[in-house]
Scaffold this active site. Sequence first.
Site, PDB file in Angstrom:
ATOM      1  N   HIS A   1       1.452  36.405  52.560  1.00  0.00           N
ATOM      2  CA  HIS A   1       2.449  36.821  54.341  1.00  0.00           C
ATOM      3  C   HIS A   1       3.009  35.915  55.297  1.00  0.00           C
ATOM      4  CE1 HIS A   1       3.068  41.319  55.665  1.00  0.00           C
ATOM      5  NE2 HIS A   1       4.124  40.626  55.945  1.00  0.00           N
TER       6      HIS A   1
ATOM      7  N   ASP B   1       2.896  47.722  55.840  1.00  0.00           N
ATOM      8  CA  ASP B   1       0.794  46.539  55.312  1.00  0.00           C
ATOM      9  C   ASP B   1      -0.378  47.082  56.655  1.00  0.00           C
ATOM     10  OD1 ASP B   1      -1.239  44.315  55.720  1.00  0.00           O
ATOM     11  OD2 ASP B   1       0.647  43.168  56.636  1.00  0.00           O
TER      12      ASP B   1
ATOM     13  N   HIS C   1      -1.961  45.335  57.862  1.00  0.00           N
ATOM     14  CA  HIS C   1      -2.714  44.446  58.784  1.00  0.00           C
ATOM     15  C   HIS C   1      -1.212  44.310  60.122  1.00  0.00           C
ATOM     16  CE1 HIS C   1      -5.534  43.485  56.205  1.00  0.00           C
ATOM     17  NE2 HIS C   1      -6.214  43.806  57.057  1.00  0.00           N
TER      18      HIS C   1
ATOM     19  N   ASP D   1       0.184  41.547  61.547  1.00  0.00           N
ATOM     20  CA  ASP D   1      -0.128  40.506  61.718  1.00  0.00           C
ATOM     21  C   ASP D   1       0.515  39.783  62.945  1.00  0.00           C
ATOM     22  OD1 ASP D   1      -1.293  40.125  58.730  1.00  0.00           O
ATOM     23  OD2 ASP D   1       0.939  39.958  58.191  1.00  0.00           O
TER      24      ASP D   1
ATOM     25  N   HIS E   1      -1.564  34.015  57.551  1.00  0.00           N
ATOM     26  CA  HIS E   1      -0.877  35.292  57.177  1.00  0.00           C
ATOM     27  C   HIS E   1      -0.691  35.986  58.616  1.00  0.00           C
ATOM     28  CE1 HIS E   1      -4.035  36.784  54.590  1.00  0.00           C
ATOM     29  NE2 HIS E   1      -4.732  36.556  56.175  1.00  0.00           N
TER      30      HIS E   1
ATOM     31  N   ASP F   1       3.139  44.580  52.069  1.00  0.00           N
ATOM     32  CA  ASP F   1       2.261  44.115  51.843  1.00  0.00           C
ATOM     33  C   ASP F   1       1.074  44.809  50.840  1.00  0.00           C
ATOM     34  OD1 ASP F   1      -0.795  42.907  52.227  1.00  0.00           O
ATOM     35  OD2 ASP F   1      -0.016  42.352  53.909  1.00  0.00           O
TER      36      ASP F   1
ATOM     37  N   ASP G   1      -2.099  45.282  50.402  1.00  0.00           N
ATOM     38  CA  ASP G   1      -2.435  46.006  51.477  1.00  0.00           C
ATOM     39  C   ASP G   1      -2.235  46.892  51.715  1.00  0.00           C
ATOM     40  OD1 ASP G   1      -2.024  44.868  53.664  1.00  0.00           O
ATOM     41  OD2 ASP G   1      -3.782  43.218  53.334  1.00  0.00           O
TER      42      ASP G   1
ATOM     43  N   GLU H   1       1.140  39.070  49.516  1.00  0.00           N
ATOM     44  CA  GLU H   1      -0.072  38.864  49.302  1.00  0.00           C
ATOM     45  C   GLU H   1      -0.889  39.436  47.724  1.00  0.00           C
ATOM     46  OE1 GLU H   1      -2.506  38.315  51.684  1.00  0.00           O
ATOM     47  OE2 GLU H   1      -0.544  37.837  53.646  1.00  0.00           O
TER      48      GLU H   1
HETATM   49  C1  DIR Z   1      -6.627  39.331  60.160  1.00  0.00           C
HETATM   50  C2  DIR Z   1      -5.195  39.717  59.292  1.00  0.00           C
HETATM   51  N1  DIR Z   1      -6.003  39.839  61.139  1.00  0.00           N
HETATM   52  C3  DIR Z   1      -6.460  38.205  60.422  1.00  0.00           C
HETATM   53  N2  DIR Z   1      -5.158  39.665  58.037  1.00  0.00           N
HETATM   54  C4  DIR Z   1      -3.918  40.053  57.153  1.00  0.00           C
HETATM   55  O1  DIR Z   1      -6.734  37.035  59.263  1.00  0.00           O
HETATM   56  O2  DIR Z   1      -6.022  37.756  61.533  1.00  0.00           O
HETATM   57  N3  DIR Z   1      -4.546  40.469  56.041  1.00  0.00           N
HETATM   58  N4  DIR Z   1      -3.543  39.277  57.229  1.00  0.00           N
HETATM   59  O3  DIR Z   1      -3.920  41.003  55.458  1.00  0.00           O
HETATM   60 MN    MN Z   2      -2.235  42.979  54.988  1.00  0.00          MN
HETATM   61 MN    MN Z   3       0.070  41.373  55.698  1.00  0.00          MN
END
Ligand code: DIR
Ligand code: MN
Ligand code: MN
Length: 306
Positions: free
Chosen positions: A96, A123, A125, A127, A140, A226, A228, A271
């Site tokens: 991503h 998503d 998340h 991001d 990502h 995404d 997920d 992703e």
């Molecule tokens: C998680 C984001 N908050 C991090 N993870 C993600 O690693 O900062 N997974 N974007 O798809």
């Molecule tokens: Mn995600």
């Molecule tokens: Mn994402």
Amino acid sequence: RICVLTGAAVDEGASRPGCEMGPSAFRVAGIAAALAELGYAVRDNGNLVPPAFAVEPHPNPAIRHLPEIAAWTAALDEAAFAAGGEGFAVFLGGDHSLSAGTIAGMSRRAALEGRPLFVLWLDAHPDFHTLDSTVSGNLHGVGMAYATGRPGFAAHMPPLRAPVDPRNVCMIGLRSVDPAERAALREAGVTVHDMRALDESGVAAPLRAFLERAEAAGGILHVSLDVDFLDPSIAPAVGTTVPGGATFREAHLIMEMVHDSGLARSLDLVELNPFLDERGRTALLMVDLAASLLGRSIFDRPTRSF
Ligand code: DIR
Ligand code: MN
Ligand code: MN
Ligand code: MN
């Protein structure tokens, strides 16, 4: 009607390898044929090869692969700006982090047309980490923060020429939000619909409100999907599965409503980690969702039925 495919085999933004196989899996799953069947003239530009892009190192020691992601971002910004001027642009990820570049480029394209860019972010998340707030160091997790011009990216990432107004961003499906992101989302005025909101009101009403707002503002729409976002039971091929995601029907309804709005001009498919897939089922589902966004339907409805 032209549809331009661009592969971005980036996986340096994710914690585990494998997303670099994503563009190939989308092609094997038949993305070009699915869109051609809908009447598009499909052009596949192949996979992008980003030239190096010099940036200053960042003091946060957790950050991984900053020079690589900066290079991807600069190349994808140019690729999105160009493809967005030719037709509907589909970006085959890749992790991503690619959205930092595609949104930046589409925002420049929109600005050239004198229109604001709206972003529908699907998503688990948000991001929305800055380079300073990321704990995992996986880039990502910073794409939306970069594209909306949150502070601290200057000199460490390519210059952002047309920041997206965070109030023009709508996130649906959130269920894994870090504390720093939660505070920043609220402060920035991003519209967020977490999974509880979907449980309570469904997807149609909040999405319709967002699409009507984008239309009233004369905006164009970028959709970032995404894997997920989807429930892991239907979309297992992603490194960061989070239980309790969107269902098959919810996801298709969103895509069909976006199509009927006539506002969408570009789409990220990100992703996908084909190494984790079960006989390509996640890739096939993502291709079917892209087809729904580009007009596949069970029965035709009058356009603007959103
Ligand atoms: C998680 C984001 N908050 C991090 N993870 C993600 O690693 O900062 N997974 N974007 O798809
Ligand atoms: Mn995600
Ligand atoms: Mn994402
Ligand atoms: Mn700095």
